[in-house]
Design an enzyme around this catalytic site. Structure first.
Site, PDB file in Angstrom:
ATOM      1  N   ARG A   1      -1.184   4.760  12.879  1.00 42.94           N
ATOM      2  CA  ARG A   1       0.116   4.339  12.318  1.00 42.94           C
ATOM      3  C   ARG A   1       1.249   5.172  12.924  1.00 42.94           C
ATOM      4  NH1 ARG A   1      -1.544   4.417   7.828  1.00 42.94           N
ATOM      5  NH2 ARG A   1      -2.144   2.230   7.948  1.00 42.94           N
TER       6      ARG A   1
ATOM      7  N   ASN B   1       0.858  -1.192   0.000  1.00 47.27           N
ATOM      8  CA  ASN B   1       0.000   0.000   0.000  1.00 47.27           C
ATOM      9  C   ASN B   1       0.900   1.251   0.000  1.00 47.27           C
ATOM     10  OD1 ASN B   1      -1.451   2.255   1.094  1.00 47.27           O
ATOM     11  ND2 ASN B   1      -3.076   0.846   1.696  1.00 47.27           N
TER      12      ASN B   1
ATOM     13  N   ASP C   1      -9.277   8.300   4.815  1.00 45.96           N
ATOM     14  CA  ASP C   1      -8.985   9.592   5.459  1.00 45.96           C
ATOM     15  C   ASP C   1     -10.028  10.682   5.176  1.00 45.96           C
ATOM     16  OD1 ASP C   1      -6.738   8.706   6.807  1.00 45.96           O
ATOM     17  OD2 ASP C   1      -5.329   9.364   5.267  1.00 45.96           O
TER      18      ASP C   1
ATOM     19  N   PHE D   1      -4.717   8.887   2.380  1.00 46.04           N
ATOM     20  CA  PHE D   1      -5.172   7.841   1.468  1.00 46.04           C
ATOM     21  C   PHE D   1      -6.378   7.148   2.102  1.00 46.04           C
ATOM     22  CE2 PHE D   1      -2.521   5.654   4.498  1.00 46.04           C
ATOM     23  CZ  PHE D   1      -3.039   4.371   4.589  1.00 46.04           C
TER      24      PHE D   1
ATOM     25  N   ASP E   1      -0.947  -4.127   9.772  1.00 41.54           N
ATOM     26  CA  ASP E   1      -2.326  -4.445   9.418  1.00 41.54           C
ATOM     27  C   ASP E   1      -3.206  -3.429  10.116  1.00 41.54           C
ATOM     28  OD1 ASP E   1      -3.749  -6.467   7.730  1.00 41.54           O
ATOM     29  OD2 ASP E   1      -5.049  -6.402   9.502  1.00 41.54           O
TER      30      ASP E   1
HETATM   31  P1  ITT Z   1      -0.673  -4.361   2.833  1.00 42.47           P
HETATM   32  O1  ITT Z   1      -1.408  -5.540   3.399  1.00 42.47           O
HETATM   33  O2  ITT Z   1       0.192  -4.730   1.652  1.00 42.47           O
HETATM   34  O3  ITT Z   1       0.077  -3.572   3.861  1.00 42.47           O
HETATM   35  P2  ITT Z   1      -3.349  -3.282   2.475  1.00 42.47           P
HETATM   36  O4  ITT Z   1      -3.879  -1.950   2.016  1.00 42.47           O
HETATM   37  O5  ITT Z   1      -4.017  -4.503   1.892  1.00 42.47           O
HETATM   38  O6  ITT Z   1      -1.770  -3.320   2.203  1.00 42.47           O
HETATM   39  P3  ITT Z   1      -4.456  -3.874   5.077  1.00 42.47           P
HETATM   40  O7  ITT Z   1      -4.910  -5.243   4.731  1.00 42.47           O
HETATM   41  O8  ITT Z   1      -3.841  -3.615   6.420  1.00 42.47           O
HETATM   42  O9  ITT Z   1      -3.378  -3.333   4.042  1.00 42.47           O
HETATM   43  O10 ITT Z   1      -5.713  -2.899   4.879  1.00 42.47           O
HETATM   44  C1  ITT Z   1      -5.648  -1.624   5.394  1.00 42.47           C
HETATM   45  C2  ITT Z   1      -6.790  -0.795   4.804  1.00 42.47           C
HETATM   46  O11 ITT Z   1      -7.368  -0.010   5.871  1.00 42.47           O
HETATM   47  C3  ITT Z   1      -6.268   0.201   3.802  1.00 42.47           C
HETATM   48  O12 ITT Z   1      -6.219  -0.363   2.493  1.00 42.47           O
HETATM   49  C4  ITT Z   1      -7.282   1.336   3.936  1.00 42.47           C
HETATM   50  O13 ITT Z   1      -8.473   1.001   3.265  1.00 42.47           O
HETATM   51  C5  ITT Z   1      -7.585   1.310   5.434  1.00 42.47           C
HETATM   52  N1  ITT Z   1      -6.641   2.181   6.181  1.00 42.47           N
HETATM   53  C6  ITT Z   1      -5.644   1.774   7.033  1.00 42.47           C
HETATM   54  N2  ITT Z   1      -4.953   2.814   7.504  1.00 42.47           N
HETATM   55  C7  ITT Z   1      -5.516   3.910   6.956  1.00 42.47           C
HETATM   56  C8  ITT Z   1      -5.235   5.286   7.054  1.00 42.47           C
HETATM   57  O14 ITT Z   1      -4.204   5.746   7.757  1.00 42.47           O
HETATM   58  N3  ITT Z   1      -6.007   6.130   6.368  1.00 42.47           N
HETATM   59  C9  ITT Z   1      -7.023   5.685   5.618  1.00 42.47           C
HETATM   60  N4  ITT Z   1      -7.350   4.405   5.455  1.00 42.47           N
HETATM   61  C10 ITT Z   1      -6.602   3.513   6.119  1.00 42.47           C
END
Ligand code: ITT
Length: 210
Positions: free
Chosen positions: A186, A16, A160, A157, A76
């Site tokens: 985070r 991501n 947010d 992203f 995660d």
């Molecule tokens: P990785 O597993 O490769 O790290 P991913 O996007 O699939 O990438 P996750 O399974 O942890 O990761 O899903 C996290 C999701 O939660 C992310 O795609 C966003 O939709 C949401 N998310 C997490 N942190 C966020 C943030 O700081 N701001 C906005 N949305 C967030």
């Protein structure tokens, strides 16, 4: 094992790009050679089968550390909305697809079906660092806010634009990366990991893999 700068390598194991930007900013200056998945294009993403953020962070960290042969850190995370029984939670990335305007519309629709326009919500992040088949560090972070009446802002992203943070009086997409990291899930989790990397883990680097 050391990287080109003579520092031990550490893989930031996320696909991501929004997360990656935030993590690299927070870990800037740690005594590790930071690598990303761009350096390992042949490694596919694992299936995230865990029921909790912690399960999935550990699963991803162990998977990438093993495949890359380097210590690896995984995040995660997701958004939990009180009125939706904490959905989308661990399913945040793919809940109602991957297009955010569509996901936001689904949230407003599900709130409306309960006679609501907003709800308390929180972002949660669980971070795990794996090395040689073991989890060697874990940190977490939570930020509480509420669902904004409509999406606002272009920074950040994911969710947010619909995450209204009362102390700032705006959504997390209306502040820059540094202001978000100062309070975010985070930001908390990786600031704690950074402290670990600078103290115990930095003093005795976790990497000695073949
Ligand atoms: P990785 O597993 O490769 O790290 P991913 O996007 O699939 O990438 P996750 O399974 O942890 O990761 O899903 C996290 C999701 O939660 C992310 O795609 C966003 O939709 C949401 N998310 C997490 N942190 C966020 C943030 O700081 N701001 C906005 N949305 C967030």
């Amino acid at each position: 094992m050391t990287g080109p700068a003579g520092l031990p390598p550490l893989l930031i194991a996320t696909s991501n790009q929004g997360k990656l930007r935030e993590i690299l900013a927070i870990l800037d200056g740690v005594p590790f050679e930071l690598r990303t998945l761009a350096d390992f294009p042949a490694i596919d993403a694992p299936e995230e089968t865990g029921r909790t953020f912690a399960d999935n962070a550990r699963l991803k960290a162990l998977y990438y550390a093993e495949r890359a042969g380097l210590p690896a850190v995984a995040d995660d995370s997701g958004i939990e909305i009180d009125a939706l029984d904490n959905a989308p939670g661990v399913h945040s990335a793919r809940w109602h697809g991957t297009d955010y305007p569509t996901k936001f519309a689904a949230i407003y629709r599900e709130l409306a079906a309960r006679g609501l326009t907003t709800s308390p919500a929180r972002f949660v992040a669980h971070v795990a660092l794996a090395d040689r088949g073991r989890i060697v560090a874990e940190t977490t972070g939570v930020i509480r806010g509420e669902i904004a009446p409509q999406p606002r802002g272009t920074h950040g992203f994911g969710y947010d634009p619909i995450f209204y943070y009362p102390p700032y009086g705006c959504t997390l997409a209306e502040v820059d990366g540094a202001r978000k990291a100062a309070v975010s899930h985070r930001g908390q989790a990786f600031t704690a990991l950074r402290a670990r990397l600078l103290s115990t883990l930095g003093a005795s680097p976790p990497s000695k893999q073949a």
